[in-house]
Design an enzyme around this catalytic site. Sequence first.
Site, PDB file in Angstrom:
ATOM      1  N   HIS A 184     -71.016 117.638   7.921  1.00  0.00           N
ATOM      2  CA  HIS A 184     -69.767 116.551   7.204  1.00  0.00           C
ATOM      3  C   HIS A 184     -70.280 115.443   6.247  1.00  0.00           C
ATOM      4  O   HIS A 184     -70.591 114.806   7.238  1.00  0.00           O
ATOM      5  CB  HIS A 184     -68.676 116.378   8.330  1.00  0.00           C
ATOM      6  CG  HIS A 184     -67.875 117.608   8.390  1.00  0.00           C
ATOM      7  ND1 HIS A 184     -66.866 117.606   8.961  1.00  0.00           N
ATOM      8  CD2 HIS A 184     -68.360 119.109   8.461  1.00  0.00           C
ATOM      9  CE1 HIS A 184     -66.138 118.518   9.591  1.00  0.00           C
ATOM     10  NE2 HIS A 184     -66.812 119.570   8.596  1.00  0.00           N
TER      11      HIS A 184
ATOM     12  N   CYS B 148     -65.190 110.226   9.644  1.00  0.00           N
ATOM     13  CA  CYS B 148     -65.883 110.901   8.849  1.00  0.00           C
ATOM     14  C   CYS B 148     -64.741 111.614   8.169  1.00  0.00           C
ATOM     15  O   CYS B 148     -63.194 111.848   8.795  1.00  0.00           O
ATOM     16  CB  CYS B 148     -66.447 112.455  10.222  1.00  0.00           C
ATOM     17  SG  CYS B 148     -66.353 114.196   9.478  1.00  0.00           S
TER      18      CYS B 148
ATOM     19  N   HIS C 232     -74.307 107.149  15.691  1.00  0.00           N
ATOM     20  CA  HIS C 232     -74.114 108.560  15.831  1.00  0.00           C
ATOM     21  C   HIS C 232     -73.237 109.210  14.542  1.00  0.00           C
ATOM     22  O   HIS C 232     -72.616 110.260  15.205  1.00  0.00           O
ATOM     23  CB  HIS C 232     -72.732 108.357  17.452  1.00  0.00           C
ATOM     24  CG  HIS C 232     -73.757 107.779  18.277  1.00  0.00           C
ATOM     25  ND1 HIS C 232     -73.435 107.615  19.112  1.00  0.00           N
ATOM     26  CD2 HIS C 232     -75.573 108.445  18.760  1.00  0.00           C
ATOM     27  CE1 HIS C 232     -73.897 107.302  20.443  1.00  0.00           C
ATOM     28  NE2 HIS C 232     -75.510 108.030  20.135  1.00  0.00           N
TER      29      HIS C 232
ATOM     30  N   CYS D  92     -55.023 100.470  35.720  1.00  0.00           N
ATOM     31  CA  CYS D  92     -56.056  99.964  37.060  1.00  0.00           C
ATOM     32  C   CYS D  92     -57.098 100.724  38.348  1.00  0.00           C
ATOM     33  O   CYS D  92     -57.582 100.661  38.885  1.00  0.00           O
ATOM     34  CB  CYS D  92     -55.630  98.231  37.255  1.00  0.00           C
ATOM     35  SG  CYS D  92     -53.733  98.587  38.005  1.00  0.00           S
TER      36      CYS D  92
ATOM     37  N   HIS E 170     -50.801  96.944  41.315  1.00  0.00           N
ATOM     38  CA  HIS E 170     -52.538  96.945  40.803  1.00  0.00           C
ATOM     39  C   HIS E 170     -53.712  97.304  41.270  1.00  0.00           C
ATOM     40  O   HIS E 170     -53.573  96.194  43.481  1.00  0.00           O
ATOM     41  CB  HIS E 170     -52.046  94.886  40.458  1.00  0.00           C
ATOM     42  CG  HIS E 170     -54.076  95.184  39.168  1.00  0.00           C
ATOM     43  ND1 HIS E 170     -53.530  95.519  38.101  1.00  0.00           N
ATOM     44  CD2 HIS E 170     -54.958  93.643  39.651  1.00  0.00           C
ATOM     45  CE1 HIS E 170     -54.977  94.706  37.644  1.00  0.00           C
ATOM     46  NE2 HIS E 170     -55.629  94.602  38.232  1.00  0.00           N
TER      47      HIS E 170
ATOM     48  N   CYS F 295     -70.749 106.453  21.670  1.00  0.00           N
ATOM     49  CA  CYS F 295     -70.385 105.171  22.639  1.00  0.00           C
ATOM     50  C   CYS F 295     -69.438 104.391  22.421  1.00  0.00           C
ATOM     51  O   CYS F 295     -67.955 104.709  21.574  1.00  0.00           O
ATOM     52  CB  CYS F 295     -71.926 104.703  22.070  1.00  0.00           C
ATOM     53  SG  CYS F 295     -71.377 104.084  20.686  1.00  0.00           S
TER      54      CYS F 295
ATOM     55  N   HIS G 273     -20.507 101.823  18.646  1.00  0.00           N
ATOM     56  CA  HIS G 273     -19.842 102.225  18.131  1.00  0.00           C
ATOM     57  C   HIS G 273     -20.497 103.508  18.763  1.00  0.00           C
ATOM     58  O   HIS G 273     -19.517 104.353  19.118  1.00  0.00           O
ATOM     59  CB  HIS G 273     -20.783 103.381  16.062  1.00  0.00           C
ATOM     60  CG  HIS G 273     -20.476 104.163  16.413  1.00  0.00           C
ATOM     61  ND1 HIS G 273     -18.854 104.496  15.229  1.00  0.00           N
ATOM     62  CD2 HIS G 273     -20.967 105.866  16.363  1.00  0.00           C
ATOM     63  CE1 HIS G 273     -19.668 105.912  15.075  1.00  0.00           C
ATOM     64  NE2 HIS G 273     -19.776 106.833  15.380  1.00  0.00           N
TER      65      HIS G 273
ATOM     66  N   HIS H 246     -18.823 108.617  20.336  1.00  0.00           N
ATOM     67  CA  HIS H 246     -20.503 109.903  20.297  1.00  0.00           C
ATOM     68  C   HIS H 246     -21.540 108.793  20.991  1.00  0.00           C
ATOM     69  O   HIS H 246     -22.311 107.449  20.493  1.00  0.00           O
ATOM     70  CB  HIS H 246     -20.495 109.200  18.999  1.00  0.00           C
ATOM     71  CG  HIS H 246     -19.288 110.198  18.235  1.00  0.00           C
ATOM     72  ND1 HIS H 246     -19.178 108.988  16.892  1.00  0.00           N
ATOM     73  CD2 HIS H 246     -18.020 110.165  18.677  1.00  0.00           C
ATOM     74  CE1 HIS H 246     -17.661 110.447  16.385  1.00  0.00           C
ATOM     75  NE2 HIS H 246     -17.159 110.696  17.468  1.00  0.00           N
TER      76      HIS H 246
ATOM     77  N   HIS I 170     -24.638  97.482  16.516  1.00  0.00           N
ATOM     78  CA  HIS I 170     -23.934  98.032  16.389  1.00  0.00           C
ATOM     79  C   HIS I 170     -23.944  99.664  16.738  1.00  0.00           C
ATOM     80  O   HIS I 170     -22.857  99.994  16.505  1.00  0.00           O
ATOM     81  CB  HIS I 170     -24.088  97.949  14.642  1.00  0.00           C
ATOM     82  CG  HIS I 170     -23.498  96.806  14.819  1.00  0.00           C
ATOM     83  ND1 HIS I 170     -23.536  95.914  13.564  1.00  0.00           N
ATOM     84  CD2 HIS I 170     -22.709  95.224  14.093  1.00  0.00           C
ATOM     85  CE1 HIS I 170     -23.468  94.632  12.784  1.00  0.00           C
ATOM     86  NE2 HIS I 170     -23.230  94.458  13.925  1.00  0.00           N
TER      87      HIS I 170
END
Length: 779
Positions: free
Chosen positions: A75, A51, A65, A303, A733, A38, A204, A210, A200
């Site tokens: 459990h 749990c 529940h 939506c 939307h 729920c 680089h 790289h 930075h």
Amino acid sequence: MVGCSHINAPDKLTVVPLPEIRPPNASQAVYREDCTQCFDSIDDPSGLNVCLYCFNGGCAGNRNHAYLHSTRTGHPLVLNIKRTRKKIQRDEPPQKMSKLAIAAETEEDRYDTTTRVLCYSCREDNIDKSMGKLPVVIDGVMKALTFSKREEIKAWEQEFVPCEHTLCLTQQDRKEIVPSECGNIGCGRRQFGGIGGNSHALAHADCSSHSVAVKLGSITAEGEADIYCYKCNEERTDPNLAEHLAHWGINIAEREKTEKSLMEMQIEHNLKWEFSMTTEDGHELEPIFGPGFTGLKNLGNSCYLSSIIQCLFSLPEFQQRYYHPDEEPPLSRSPAEDFETQMRKLADGILSGRYSKPDTEVISTPDSSEVPHQRGLAPTMFKHLVGRGHQEFSTMRQQDAFEFLLHLFKLISLSRHPEGLVNPVDAFRFTLEQRLQCISCGRVRYKVDEQDNISVQVPARRSAGSAVSGSGSEKDAVLYERVTLRECLDIFTAEETVELRCPSCGNSDGFRKRSLFKTLPQEFVINARRFELINWVPTKLNIPVEVDDEQLDLSPYLSSGQQPGEELLPDEPEQKGAGFTANQAALDQLLSMGFPQVRCEKALQATGNSDVESAMNWLFAHMDDPDIDEPMAPRAEESSLDQHDPAKIAQLSEMGIDSNRARQALAATGGDVNRALDWVFSHPDNLEAEAGESEQLPNLSNVQKLPGTDAIPAKYQLQSIVCHKGSSVHAGHYVAFTRKTVPGERQPSWVLFNDEKVVKIDNVEEMKQYAYIYFFSRL
């Protein structure tokens, strides 16, 4: 505080020994936001019980529940989590601003959270949290990603693929990496609002070429991390991440995630979007509350899902099938993964009215008299479940609402329906009868196809002087002449000429073709297609379609069937074991439009192998099917009908499909259950042709009853519409409008569902003109 014997050792007295409690790993879902059965949540007075064995979340209030889960699984230990909103002191002076920056508000800033451990077996409700493994387990539960955040991140990550730079990565000589050093370890880019690094790492990459970088704080022991390629300027994946990190002395198994990933930060940003709810004169629309007026929270581009769900659960067939407030939830060891449980959870959340109330956390000014909107339900588990395994609906991208409706119909039909409960999709099913008549000899052929919707083309007729003044996206817009919905239905059922060679007289003058309804459904769905191909790309057109408030009578569109004196065309011989052969002329036309050949062949097979326009429309409606590019399966021989998986035959039989029919459908679709179900619905007339070949079906007319009814008058009332704002069906939307009786009123009114916002609206005429999906109910 007290102790509990279940904390340190498994209970050896139980029939099935308990596992030891342990913290969740990175791949485990932790349901610590709302109940899996729920929508009660950690914000409720009783909190949520998680749990400590499988991390299922269960409510602790009147429904309890969590206790139901404990009795079903054995459990006993749970962690109760309760969250309350912090009170804001208005009389405190604001803090002095030391720099221009945007400080993100955290959950700790907004809420107070309390936890306690309970044991259902020992009946203890405040166990000492410092005992045994409890501290590390509780810490793991509270720090783990919630289920909703975890699934959102996974959905976004599905967008990422390796690139040539990650697949062909060449590394320099090995050295140990010290996380605090600078050089080839650099900070990230500065982001909007002044947050982030100093770029930075980018600098680089620019000076060294790289290009591939990894965010060190995002590395997990399961081998996940943020990978960015500066040459592609995209986030990527590295299939050999563990090997590449080991080259630099980083043992991935020992890593612990310490920072938010880029996906986590992007999701947080997307969920902050809000939509205006004002009238044309700028006044806020007044929200309404109560059973059936519960909004759904936008999960980020969800939506399309919310609008369809609101329309469906306003119908009695869906309410009767899934809303059972006095019954226990279905038995399942994993409620969040059970389709029946999640559909019932959704029905209870929307229809019960338990959650349709003003959001008390909304802060209003003293001079404001406006009632705040509701918080809305987050259908996270449902969205994950219905999208699982689907190439599109499993992502966080905006999707087409009509395609989602068809996908959900398929899932519902494939699911199991308990005795006494009817598949609600049956109320949408009907049959179309296609009539072909040879222009030369006059002989006819009838074909019946089962459907649960129709898609009608809205004619685009540009009006004179169509350029209008405006600003933004509306500037130089094209105006189109108004059309009526009845005109669209007239076009849909109009007679046309198709080029085919007659198997009776051999003439190639062609056929007259017309499709009419053999039966009509209780709930009628019409998709209004407003697009045209511009450079082979479907472009949305703003064509107004007038839908009268008067009842829609579909009686004129019912077929009268074969007429006295009509002579039927002979059946075309089929070669057993041969595959489908597409009409070459129609196939060439579709190929010239740029569609792949396998898609063209499937479209022609599904639409009668002659009509190019119908095939093209089928392509647009099915272009996102996960199996759209799979090769077509050859038609199997009769002897192969008994070689299919008995489980698949049983699954189709549970849906009311005869076992012989199920075998034929599986043979025609290569054993794919989903495609077999579609095949059965689109080939209801094939059953009569097999009557003479099956001794087990002596009275087929009683066994296979056509869905829907041909009773007249066939009058319908507009019940709901789904509208779309935006230039593309894959962006923008969606909102839904439904006809409902508002509390305190006697006559039905139109109600707007805009995600979590639910308001009464007086003028819906303009929205009806531009609706994308219409839901009609038979009177």
